[in-house]
Design a protein around this motif. Structure first.
Motif, PDB file in Angstrom:
ATOM      1  N   PHE A  26       0.794  -1.222   0.000  1.00  0.00           N
ATOM      2  CA  PHE A  26       0.000   0.000   0.000  1.00  0.00           C
ATOM      3  C   PHE A  26       0.834   1.284   0.000  1.00  0.00           C
ATOM      4  CE2 PHE A  26      -2.687  -3.220   2.087  1.00  0.00           C
ATOM      5  CZ  PHE A  26      -3.721  -3.232   1.175  1.00  0.00           C
ATOM      6  N   LYS A  27       2.064   1.224   0.496  1.00  0.00           N
ATOM      7  CA  LYS A  27       2.853   2.443   0.680  1.00  0.00           C
ATOM      8  C   LYS A  27       4.019   2.600  -0.298  1.00  0.00           C
ATOM      9  CE  LYS A  27       0.574   3.698   4.386  1.00  0.00           C
ATOM     10  NZ  LYS A  27      -0.324   4.801   4.400  1.00  0.00           N
ATOM     11  N   SER A  28       4.674   1.506  -0.687  1.00  0.00           N
ATOM     12  CA  SER A  28       5.861   1.622  -1.534  1.00  0.00           C
ATOM     13  C   SER A  28       5.472   1.908  -2.983  1.00  0.00           C
ATOM     14  CB  SER A  28       6.681   0.336  -1.461  1.00  0.00           C
ATOM     15  OG  SER A  28       5.966  -0.721  -2.070  1.00  0.00           O
ATOM     16  N   SER A  29       6.448   2.262  -3.790  1.00  0.00           N
ATOM     17  CA  SER A  29       6.177   2.505  -5.205  1.00  0.00           C
ATOM     18  C   SER A  29       6.738   1.357  -6.044  1.00  0.00           C
ATOM     19  CB  SER A  29       6.772   3.841  -5.644  1.00  0.00           C
ATOM     20  OG  SER A  29       8.162   3.837  -5.438  1.00  0.00           O
ATOM     21  N   LEU A  30       6.180   1.195  -7.224  1.00  0.00           N
ATOM     22  CA  LEU A  30       6.607   0.148  -8.146  1.00  0.00           C
ATOM     23  C   LEU A  30       7.916   0.522  -8.837  1.00  0.00           C
ATOM     24  CD1 LEU A  30       3.249  -0.745  -9.872  1.00  0.00           C
ATOM     25  CD2 LEU A  30       4.667  -2.294  -8.574  1.00  0.00           C
TER      26      LEU A  30
ATOM     27  N   LYS B  82       5.000   6.307 -10.281  1.00  0.00           N
ATOM     28  CA  LYS B  82       5.397   5.986  -8.904  1.00  0.00           C
ATOM     29  C   LYS B  82       4.199   5.698  -7.996  1.00  0.00           C
ATOM     30  CE  LYS B  82       9.737   8.444  -9.090  1.00  0.00           C
ATOM     31  NZ  LYS B  82      10.619   9.420  -8.495  1.00  0.00           N
ATOM     32  N   ARG B  83       3.231   4.945  -8.535  1.00  0.00           N
ATOM     33  CA  ARG B  83       2.070   4.544  -7.738  1.00  0.00           C
ATOM     34  C   ARG B  83       2.416   3.318  -6.897  1.00  0.00           C
ATOM     35  NH1 ARG B  83      -2.158   4.136 -12.595  1.00  0.00           N
ATOM     36  NH2 ARG B  83      -0.261   3.389 -13.555  1.00  0.00           N
ATOM     37  N   SER B  84       1.617   3.087  -5.875  1.00  0.00           N
ATOM     38  CA  SER B  84       1.779   1.884  -5.071  1.00  0.00           C
ATOM     39  C   SER B  84       1.287   0.681  -5.881  1.00  0.00           C
ATOM     40  CB  SER B  84       0.981   2.002  -3.767  1.00  0.00           C
ATOM     41  OG  SER B  84      -0.401   1.936  -4.038  1.00  0.00           O
TER      42      SER B  84
END
Length: 84
Positions: A28-32, A40-42
């Motif tokens: 839920f918090k990190s980016s791809l 840079k969405r989760s």
């Protein structure tokens, strides 16, 4: 026309538990990685967007088994006992 994903009560309950679980924080918090997503969405937001746009989900993501809600499990057990 905008597409909307409607969540069931059982899903919302499990979703809330997962959001609070530290093991799931990276979902839920990190980016791809940039190779998948330049925005840079989760991972969670990326998958939701893929579902809305009918895009195929990359092999980078692997399936997880869905967990049944205890109430549903109990109801299924009661039905089985009634049929036997």
């Amino acid at each position: 026309m905008a597409r909307v994903i409607k969540y069931t009560k059982a899903f919302k309950k499990q979703f809330k538990k997962r959001r609070q679980d530290p093991k799931w924080r990276s979902i839920f918090k990190s980016s791809l990685p940039q190779e998948f997503d330049d925005q840079k969405r989760s991972p969670w937001k990326y998958i939701i967007q893929c579902l809305i746009e009918d895009k195929t989900i990359p092999d980078y993501f692997y399936p997880h088994a869905l967990e049944g809600v205890t109430m549903e499990k109990q109801e299924t057990t009661r039905k089985k006992k009634g049929l036997i």
